[in-house]
Design an enzyme around this catalytic site. Structure first.
Site, PDB file in Angstrom:
ATOM      1  CB  ILE A  99       2.108   7.629  -5.478  1.00  0.00           C
ATOM      2  CG1 ILE A  99       0.802   7.452  -6.499  1.00  0.00           C
ATOM      3  CG2 ILE A  99       1.913   8.298  -4.019  1.00  0.00           C
ATOM      4  CD1 ILE A  99      -0.098   6.586  -5.841  1.00  0.00           C
ATOM      5  CE1 TYR A 145      -0.555   8.447  -0.710  1.00  0.00           C
ATOM      6  CE2 TYR A 145       0.272  10.064   0.433  1.00  0.00           C
ATOM      7  CZ  TYR A 145       0.321   9.140  -0.701  1.00  0.00           C
ATOM      8  OH  TYR A 145       1.327   9.665  -1.654  1.00  0.00           O
ATOM      9  CE  LYS A 147     -11.383   9.057  -1.748  1.00  0.00           C
ATOM     10  NZ  LYS A 147     -11.370  10.073  -2.809  1.00  0.00           N
TER      11      LYS A 147
END
Length: 174
Positions: A99, A145, A147
Site C-alpha cells: 500500500i 496501521y 491507528k
C-alpha cells in the site's frame, strides 16, 4: 465512507506499465533515504520488472487497485487472497502486500481509503482478518496501521538486496 474525490479503480494488465512505474517510484521515495543505493537497486531489479508485474496482475489471487484523486493516480494497493498470500496463505484472511501513496498526496486520506477498501473486501468475502508485513523501522507506517486497529503478531526476515531486515507481521481482526 469514501471521500467523494477519491475513486478506487481495479488495475488491469493494460495498466502494467503505469503500475510498474508507480511501484518503483513509491518504493524508492519511501525507502531510498534509509538504505544503500546498491541494496535498493538489487531488490528493485527483481521486484519491479515488467515480467514480474505482469505475472502478478495475471495471478487471480492478487488484486491491484489504484486510488485516484480528482482523476489522478495518487497511490495503489496490492491485495492477496488464498494461496497468493506471501506467508500465511490462510483462506480466512486477506493480505495487504503493498500500500503506497505518492508523496504529493500524503495527508489526503488516500492510504485510509485504500485500507478501508481492503477491510470492506475482506468483510464482503466473510474473512476473519486482514494482515500485512511492515518494516520494523518504518515508524510512520507502524503508527498508521496501529491507528487502524492492527496489532503485531509476529515477524519475518525481508531481504533488501544483501541487507537482512525484519518485517513485523500485523493483523486486524474483523
Amino acid at each position: 465512507m469514501t471521500d467523494h474525490n477519491i475513486i478506487i479503480q481495479k488495475a488491469t494488465i493494460a495498466d502494467a506499465p503505469t503500475l510498474l512505474a508507480l511501484s518503483r517510484k513509491t518504493f524508492f521515495d519511501s525507502f531510498a533515504h534509509l538504505n544503500t543505493a546498491e541494496n535498493m537497486e538489487a531488490y528493485a531489479s527483481n521486484a519491479f520488472t515488467s515480467k514480474r508485474v505482469r505475472a502478478e496482475l495475471n495471478n487471480p489471487g492478487s488484486l491491484f487497485y489504484f486510488a485516484l484523486l480528482n482523476g489522478n493516480i495518487a497511490g495503489y494497493i496490492k491485495i492477496n487472497l488464498d494461496a497468493a498470500q506471501t506467508e500465511l496463505q490462510d483462506g480466512k484472511a486477506l493480505e495487504v502486500e503493498r500500500i503506497y501513496v505518492l508523496a504529493e498526496y500524503h495527508g489526503k486520506k488516500i492510504g485510509h481509503e485504500l485500507l478501508n477498501f481492503a477491510f470492506q473486501m475482506a468483510k464482503d468475502k466473510y474473512l476473519q482478518y486482514v494482515w500485512l508485513g511492515v518494516w520494523e523501522h518504518n515508524q510512520k507506517a507502524l503508527s498508521f496501521y496501529e491507528k487502524h486497529g492492527f496489532k503485531v503478531f509476529g515477524s519475518h526476515p525481508f531481504m533488501l538486496g544483501s541487507d537482512k531486515q525484519t518485517d513485523l507481521l500485523m493483523k486486524k481482526e474483523l
